[in-house]
Design a protein around this motif. Structure first.
Motif, PDB file in Angstrom:
ATOM      1  N   ASN A   1       0.802  -1.226   0.000  1.00 40.77           N
ATOM      2  CA  ASN A   1       0.000   0.000   0.000  1.00 40.77           C
ATOM      3  C   ASN A   1       0.831   1.271   0.000  1.00 40.77           C
TER       4      ASN A   1
ATOM      5  N   PRO B   1       3.197   1.930  -3.741  1.00 40.65           N
ATOM      6  CA  PRO B   1       2.578   2.629  -4.880  1.00 40.65           C
ATOM      7  C   PRO B   1       2.472   4.138  -4.688  1.00 40.65           C
ATOM      8  N   VAL B   2       2.336   4.589  -3.443  1.00 40.85           N
ATOM      9  CA  VAL B   2       2.306   6.041  -3.194  1.00 40.85           C
ATOM     10  C   VAL B   2       3.660   6.633  -3.559  1.00 40.85           C
TER      11      VAL B   2
ATOM     12  N   ARG C   1       4.083   6.929  -7.369  1.00 34.88           N
ATOM     13  CA  ARG C   1       3.379   8.039  -8.001  1.00 34.88           C
ATOM     14  C   ARG C   1       3.973   9.387  -7.606  1.00 34.88           C
ATOM     15  N   LYS C   2       4.379   9.528  -6.357  1.00 35.16           N
ATOM     16  CA  LYS C   2       4.783  10.839  -5.859  1.00 35.16           C
ATOM     17  C   LYS C   2       6.288  11.097  -5.922  1.00 35.16           C
TER      18      LYS C   2
ATOM     19  N   VAL D   1      -3.147   6.348   3.643  1.00 40.12           N
ATOM     20  CA  VAL D   1      -2.629   6.028   2.319  1.00 40.12           C
ATOM     21  C   VAL D   1      -3.549   6.582   1.239  1.00 40.12           C
ATOM     22  N   ASP D   2      -4.833   6.354   1.372  1.00 41.93           N
ATOM     23  CA  ASP D   2      -5.798   6.834   0.374  1.00 41.93           C
ATOM     24  C   ASP D   2      -5.777   8.355   0.272  1.00 41.93           C
TER      25      ASP D   2
ATOM     26  N   LYS E   1      -3.209  10.474   1.081  1.00 40.96           N
ATOM     27  CA  LYS E   1      -1.948  10.996   0.545  1.00 40.96           C
ATOM     28  C   LYS E   1      -1.788  10.700  -0.940  1.00 40.96           C
ATOM     29  N   MET E   2      -2.388   9.631  -1.405  1.00 39.92           N
ATOM     30  CA  MET E   2      -2.301   9.295  -2.823  1.00 39.92           C
ATOM     31  C   MET E   2      -2.872  10.427  -3.678  1.00 39.92           C
ATOM     32  N   GLU E   3      -3.861  11.134  -3.150  1.00 39.51           N
ATOM     33  CA  GLU E   3      -4.519  12.195  -3.916  1.00 39.51           C
ATOM     34  C   GLU E   3      -4.054  13.593  -3.543  1.00 39.51           C
TER      35      GLU E   3
ATOM     36  N   ARG F   1       3.542  16.324  -6.161  1.00 37.94           N
ATOM     37  CA  ARG F   1       4.749  15.574  -6.471  1.00 37.94           C
ATOM     38  C   ARG F   1       6.017  16.412  -6.338  1.00 37.94           C
TER      39      ARG F   1
END
Length: 821
Positions: A153, A156-157, A160-161, A573-574, A576-578, A582
């Motif tokens: 989990n 993947p963050v 992307r970041k 996690v959900d 910070k993903m959004e 970056r």
């Protein structure tokens, strides 16, 4: 078929134990873990009580089949894997596999545990079997589930970041944070100047130096003098006041005892092996594993020389202590044996399931006696373990410290101290190493001449010396392990893997045996510390370890522990993903302004590493910015504006050769030389900022020569070629690569043969961009039938390539998730 089956992890261990148990037993190895979580999301299901889906580890399938076959004919089965949580889990997995196959019906299955591989220990273990310890299995499963959920989990963050291919681990991340924070301390450090003053004394029997402790009636401290002018003025006052001699005003003598260090735990063994032998943690554990599993000692046969090396405990068994005391009395005299055995208590709340410390299985086997049977690394490590264990049961050392106060007039004073050993005690065998030495250690071994109050000691000279304070040292492997242990992060079995993961991921580098964080490592640590603060917090990680220990003791259930962790973690996690930008995550840093263009100069972390930019990197910027990769050894956190601007002097025009311009540049895959349309990568030893025309031309022509010799054979009307490759000749059509039989001369192959070989052995051509083209050549016109065949081949290759890419992507994701930090 033997009546009894005994299962261990390693073949070396199996071979040793097999000799002890006789013909009624067959001893087989599982070769480590036999099952692991399936390599896909959903292997741990929080919605179903954190149910875990396991699958056989492919490389160990044949060993599992051998165990199953032997279990089918055995009357009794014994599980003798290592005496820790991992070992307990391996036993449980083996039992589950056998149970699922119906091979345990009506058969007793028991767990046996021993911490040394000797005939006595094995016999004792076999007479006291037990059931598999469910709490230990639960603790290991909880740890594995936590590591999986964090990896699958959080990674993947980071992808992307920050950057693709990164991983975050539950214990790895706090360890990385330690290294990064130490680097930040070093960068923020500002040296302070200070001066010390010493007097060189010429006693008739021995010269010595004394340090200034009182100046002008005041205590002289580190920062009393902070410049050379003041230091020289003070020195002259002291010389004048002393008038050629110092007066002894006081002499004190004090005896003290120094106790021996306890026998080794895993972490102290790793630390001391690093200090004294220069071993890495990984090397230490590999050598220790061999000593534990057994060494052939001539007529004595194969014997385990040390006890189990993954332990938090400093305790020794009664039998081991009795034998050590006998050896001490025999080799060092009865006076070296204390009246009562020395007892040590572990600082750990859960000292590795109450194991013993790391010790020789028999102290009677001295290093001198077994050295001829051991390789050098094993000999040195065994000697370290033996000496530490023996010294731990010896009398303390008796030391005497003499301090002498010397006056220079009535306002100034010097002091000198010396420590001598009156009775070496345990020091006759072993002295613990230290990462840094203090004043006390500097005084040890210094013997002062006899002095008493009233003596005048001739003065040779007084000198003042300039010093600067130094930043805290970077972590070594030894000091990092010590820090992790002090914080309660990780467990003995994890320290080596934590360090190995940090190095493998290139989050840190070892230079002069000290850890330096890379720019990628710093970006990962900063991102996690900023946005997942709780989960890289030292106290939080330590508390989680305590909770896992409570599970292993049967004091807490593992599912509620997982539930408390999972819900807030997944929610974060959900979010910070959004929500995270970056550019913030990659640690962009503004350096200043380019004097030529007036545009901003910045450094940041990109897909292929750190780079500098001139101009705005925003998507809506009017002018496209210029980019330049940082050079090896440069860091985006310390690079100056001046050094960053130097990077943009690429490409460098070197001149002409054969009528074509030759230049050197740096591309996305590194530095290169170019002539016309031909590019050649520079070698590792080539500095693109210093390469001259002659060297660039040499590299280009070397590449051209390789290209000319690459094509062994071509076929008219076909794009199949016979080529020379890095690993020998092969066949390629640009999409598929095929093998050539060893007994065939590549140049003699026909078109029909290469076509058939490509169909039978062809695999997708792989390269820098996911595919590798054949050597460029002018394509001849082909018949329609050939075009159709070519399209079909490309279609098949494309399909195969997609499958391969998908498999590799899944494997890469699994690897990131499995990284325990």
């Amino acid at each position: 078929m033997a009546k009894n089956l005994l299962i261990v992890e390693s073949p070396a261990k199996a071979k040793t134990i097999n000799k002890y148990l006789g013909k009624d037993f067959i001893v087989l190895a599982s070769y480590g873990h036999v099952r692991d979580l399936v390599p896909k999301e959903g292997a741990v299901d929080p919605e179903r009580g954190f149910a875990m889906r396991y699958d056989l580890i492919e490389k160990n399938e044949k060993h599992v089949e051998a165990i199953a076959k032997a279990a089918k004919g055995a009357e009794s089965i014994f599980l003798a894997t290592d005496p820790d949580r991992e070992g307990e889990a391996i036993s449980w997995h083996v039992a589950e596999i056998l149970r699922e196959r119906g091979l345990l019906d009506g058969k007793p299955l028991q767990r046996v545990v021993f911490t040394e591989i000797t005939p006595r220990a094995i016999k004792e273990a076999m007479t006291h079997p037990r059931d598999i310890a469910a709490p230990l299995v639960d603790a290991q499963q909880a740890r594995r589930a936590l590591d999986y959920l964090v990896g699958f989990n959080l990674s993947p963050v980071l992808w992307r970041k920050v950057q693709r291919g990164l991983s975050a681990g539950r214990v790895q991340s706090p360890a990385l944070r330690m290294i990064v924070e130490r680097e930040e301390e070093i960068e923020a450090f500002r040296a302070r100047e200070y001066w010390s003053i010493e007097a060189e004394c010429q006693h008739p029997s021995q010269a010595f130096s004394a340090r200034l402790v009182k100046l002008d009636g005041q205590k002289f401290e580190q920062f009393t003098i902070t410049d050379g002018e003041t230091a020289e003025a003070a020195r002259q006052r002291l010389v004048s006041a002393a008038n050629g001699a110092l007066q002894v005003t006081d002499v004190t003598s004090k005896q003290r005892k120094r106790r021996p260090a306890p026998p080794f735990t895993t972490s102290t063994l790793q630390q001391e092996a690093a200090r004294k032998l220069g071993f890495t943690t990984k090397r230490t554990m590999q050598v220790a594993q061999k000593l534990y599993e057994g060494v052939a000692l001539g007529d004595e046969g194969t014997v385990g020389l040390i006890s189990y090396m993954r332990t938090d405990s400093v305790a020794l068994s009664v039998d081991a202590v009795a034998e050590i005391r006998d050896v001490i009395a025999r080799d060092y005299g009865t006076g070296a044996v204390p009246d009562q055995p020395n007892v040590y208590k572990s600082k750990s709340k859960n000292a590795q399931e109450a194991h013993e410390a790391v010790r020789p299985t028999s102290a009677l086997r001295t290093p001198a006696q077994v050295s001829r049977f051991l390789e050098d690394d094993a000999r040195r490590l065994y000697e370290l373990v033996w000496k530490r264990a023996v010294a731990s049961q010896m009398v303390p050392a008796t030391l005497n410290t003499v301090s002498v106060e010397l006056a220079a007039g009535s306002e100034h004073g010097f002091r000198v101290s010396g420590t001598t050993v009156l009775d070496p005690g345990f020091l006759a065998v072993y002295e613990e190493g230290k990462d840094t030495k203090g004043k006390e250690e500097d005084d040890e071994g210094r013997k002062l001449p006899p002095m008493q109050p009233g003596d005048r000691i001739p003065l040779d000279r007084i000198h003042a010396d300039q010093h600067f304070t130094e930043p805290p040292p970077r972590y070594s492997e030894a000091s990092l392990v010590k820090a992790l242990e002090e914080y309660g992060i990780g467990r003995p079995s994890t320290y080596a893997s934590i360090i190995a993961t940090l190095l493998f991921r290139k989050y840190v580098e070892l230079e002069s045996r000290r850890f330096h964080p890379s720019d990628v490592g710093r970006a990962v640590s900063k991102f996690l510390s900023s946005h997942f603060t709780r989960y890289v917090d030292y106290d939080f990680t330590a508390r989680l370890e305590d909770e896992l220990d409570a599970v292993s003791r049967g004091e807490e259930a593992w599912v509620p522990l997982m539930e408390r962790f999972w819900s807030p973690f997944k929610e974060m996690v959900d979010d910070k993903m959004e929500s995270v930008d970056r550019s913030e995550a990659t640690g962009a840093r503004e350096l200043g302004t380019d004097p030529k263009t007036g545009k901003p100069v910045s450094v940041r972390l990109g897909r292929y590493g750190p780079y500098a930019a001139i101009g705005s990197t925003a998507e809506d910027a009017e002018d496209k910015p210029k980019f330049a990769s940082l050079r090896p050894g440069q860091s985006m956190h310390t690079i100056s504006l001046e050094d960053a601007l130097e990077l943009f002097k690429m490409p460098r025009a070197l001149g002409e050769h054969n009528g074509e311009e030759v230049s050197v540049g740096i591309g996305r895959f590194g530095p290169f030389a170019k002539r016309g349309s031909v590019y050649a990568s520079l070698k590792k030893e080539d500095d693109p900022y210093k390469v001259d025309l002659e060297r660039a031309v040499f590299l280009i022509e070397e590449k051209e020569e390789i290209a000319r010799n690459r094509i062994i054979k071509e076929f008219e009307g076909s794009d199949i070629q016979v080529l020379n490759g890095r690993y020998g000749p092969y066949i390629s059509n640009g999409q598929l690569n095929g093998k050539i039989p060893k007994d065939r001369e590549p140049a003699s192959l026909t078109l029909e043969e290469v076509t058939k070989l490509l169909e039978e052995t062809g695999k997708p051509a792989r390269g820098r961009f996911g595919k590798k083209a054949a050597v460029k050549k002018v394509a001849a016109k082909k018949a329609p039938a050939k075009k159709t065949a070519k399209k079909a081949t490309k279609k098949t290759a494309k399909k195969t390539t997609k499958k391969t890419v998908a498999k590799k992507a899944a494997a890469k994701k699994t690897a990131a998730a499995k990284t325990d930090a």
